[in-house]
Design a protein around this motif. Structure first.
Motif, PDB file in Angstrom:
ATOM      1  N   GLU A   1      -3.414  -2.629  -4.659  1.00  0.00           N
ATOM      2  CA  GLU A   1      -2.998  -3.404  -3.600  1.00  0.00           C
ATOM      3  C   GLU A   1      -1.412  -3.461  -3.656  1.00  0.00           C
ATOM      4  OE1 GLU A   1      -4.511  -7.380  -3.209  1.00  0.00           O
ATOM      5  OE2 GLU A   1      -6.461  -6.761  -3.119  1.00  0.00           O
ATOM      6  N   TYR A   2      -0.874  -3.684  -5.056  1.00  0.00           N
ATOM      7  CA  TYR A   2       0.450  -3.545  -5.169  1.00  0.00           C
ATOM      8  C   TYR A   2       1.078  -2.186  -4.962  1.00  0.00           C
ATOM      9  CZ  TYR A   2       4.847  -4.660  -7.833  1.00  0.00           C
ATOM     10  OH  TYR A   2       6.100  -4.824  -8.090  1.00  0.00           O
TER      11      TYR A   2
ATOM     12  N   GLY B   1       1.846  -1.330  -1.248  1.00  0.00           N
ATOM     13  CA  GLY B   1       3.319  -1.928  -0.631  1.00  0.00           C
ATOM     14  C   GLY B   1       4.336  -1.294  -1.455  1.00  0.00           C
TER      15      GLY B   1
ATOM     16  N   PHE C   1       0.200  -6.941  -2.608  1.00  0.00           N
ATOM     17  CA  PHE C   1       0.603  -5.772  -1.244  1.00  0.00           C
ATOM     18  C   PHE C   1       2.113  -6.534  -0.897  1.00  0.00           C
ATOM     19  CE2 PHE C   1       1.061  -4.856   3.157  1.00  0.00           C
ATOM     20  CZ  PHE C   1       1.090  -3.482   3.256  1.00  0.00           C
TER      21      PHE C   1
END
Length: 470
Positions: free
Chosen positions: A149-150, A153, A211
């Motif tokens: 998720e991180y 982004g 994110f």
């Protein structure tokens, strides 16, 4: 010669004071310091942004913190390849500046930005597959999912971050690194605010979690790049170089030279950072206390590293200027002055760390004087030799990059960091009673060997001008 050539060549002429007899060392010291200070402060500003991100993400819990650490590991492994290539912009542009060749300065920046664009595509693809990579490496499914998720982004920051580095190399090469520092200082609070807003959701913005934190960093990187591009294209003295002229023309000949210089830098970075990653794995085998203490000592080392790193980048530029002029004496002065400046500053900072090592451990661990705090203080004491050796190797490597010499230092890195450093760390850590102290002693030995080899290499090349462009 066109009128633009005359204007540009006049703009990059060396200062008249450089020819004053008896003042060469003082001038070299002043010029190196003038370059190194804003570069080092810029690096510290970037660490401040990373620290802010980690602090805000940490409020989500230990799983989010672990996921962010894993995401940074995946991201940085791929980012290092592009970073090494883009680092070659500085020596190429600096040599062109010394030779009073404004067109080659512009071409150096242009090929750096094209290389960044071409490299960013596979680098971003790797980040999109972060979760399966981490699962194959044995990481917990929840941590791998959150890390992905991180990364979704964060990965959009690859290209603007590399372009910003290319512009930084260009500005440093023409003796004006200050705008990059101003942009970075402005980005620190902007990054903290945007990460907070998108991470937690505020003022009507959605709560995007990890994110959102990665996306905020990407947005800030786009902003810093656009600000840097505006300075480089529109503000004096940079606009005289017309960096956007013929931008869409790919210069394959100079691109090849950039890759020849930059690829070994990337591999050297990977070998160095890989050694410390491997040392962390060794510490984890010894004990969780050893791993925690190692992380504290390594974070302190990373902060201290920014000062010699700035001096090393200044050395690249100063040596490159002298190479461009064909001034053998100035090449030697630039390398030696930068090295001694780094030794002195590193010694002062190291002494401060040694004296305050117990207080530093308390900053990370609170007032609990447990085994982790004691071991952290011990590693900081053992690391005193490492800090100085690391400063020397960083500056010597920067001086050699100013000569376009990066392939032999790569071989030195393999020998020093892995054949000697890792072997010593493993042997001292597991075959003696030293444990964690032995691992750090091995790191110090490998780094010291690397520093000595690089200094000897610089002395050899500086005494033989015909080998500068080999």
């Amino acid at each position: 010669m066109t009128s633009l050539d005359k204007i540009e060549r006049a703009a990059i002429a060396p200062p008249a004071s450089a020819a004053v007899p008896g003042r060469h060392l003082a001038i070299e010291f002043a010029e190196t310091l003038k370059l190194a200070v804003p570069i080092a402060l810029t690096q510290l500003g970037q660490i401040a942004m990373m620290t802010t991100d980690i602090a805000l993400i940490g409020r989500l819990g230990s799983e989010a913190m672990a996921a962010a650490a894993l995401a940074h590991t995946v991201f940085f492994v791929s980012f290092t390849f592009g970073m090494g290539l883009v680092s070659a912009v500085a020596p190429l542009a600096a040599q062109a500046f010394g030779a009073r060749n404004p067109h080659l300065i512009r071409r150096s920046l242009r090929v750096g930005m094209w290389a960044a664009f071409l490299m960013s595509l596979p680098m971003m693809a790797l980040s999109f597959y972060g979760e399966p990579i981490l699962l194959r490496l044995g990481q917990a499914p929840t941590a791998a999912r959150l890390a992905q998720e991180y990364l979704l982004g964060l990965t959009w920051s690859v290209l603007p971050a590399l372009w910003f580095m290319a512009i930084r190399g260009f500005m440093s090469a023409v003796n004006r690194p200050e705008p990059i520092l101003w942009i970075t200082l402005a980005a620190i609070p902007a990054n903290a605010l945007l990460v907070y807003l998108l991470l937690y959701g505020a003022f009507g913005l959605p709560q995007l979690g990890l994110f959102g934190a990665g996306l905020a960093t990407s947005i800030v990187n786009f902003g810093t790049f656009l600000a840097g591009l505006w300075f480089a294209a529109r503000r004096r003295p940079f606009r005289k170089f017309q960096i956007l002229g013929h931008f869409w023309r790919v210069d394959w000949k100079l691109m090849r030279q950039l890759v020849v210089i930059g690829a070994p830098i990337s591999l050297s970075f990977l070998l160095e950072y890989g050694l410390f990653g491997a040392a962390g794995l060794l510490m984890g085998i010894i004990s969780t206390t050893a791993l925690a203490a190692h992380q504290i000592a390594l974070q302190v080392a990373a902060i201290l590293f920014m000062v010699p790193f700035g001096i090393g980048m200044a050395a690249t530029v100063r040596v490159g200027h002298a190479i461009g002029r064909g001034d053998a004496g100035a090449v030697r002065r630039a390398g030696y002055v930068a090295t001694w400046l780094g030794i002195v500053l590193a010694a002062i900072l190291t002494l401060a760390v040694v004296i305050s090592r117990f207080g530093i451990a308390e900053i990370f661990l609170g007032e609990n004087t447990d085994a982790t705090a004691e071991l952290s203080a011990t590693l900081l004491l053992v690391g005193s030799t490492f800090f100085i050796a690391d400063a020397i190797q960083t500056i010597a490597a920067g001086s050699l990059r100013g000569m376009n010499d990066t392939r032999v230092p790569l071989l030195f890195a393999i020998l020093s960091y892995w054949l000697i450093g890792f072997a010593c760390a493993y042997w001292l850590g597991f075959w003696t009673s030293l444990g964690a102290v032995g691992v750090w002693s091995g790191l110090s030995v490998g780094t010291a060997v690397y520093a000595v080899l690089l200094v000897l290499r610089f002395r050899l090349l500086a005494s033989k001008p015909r080998r500068w462009r080999a």
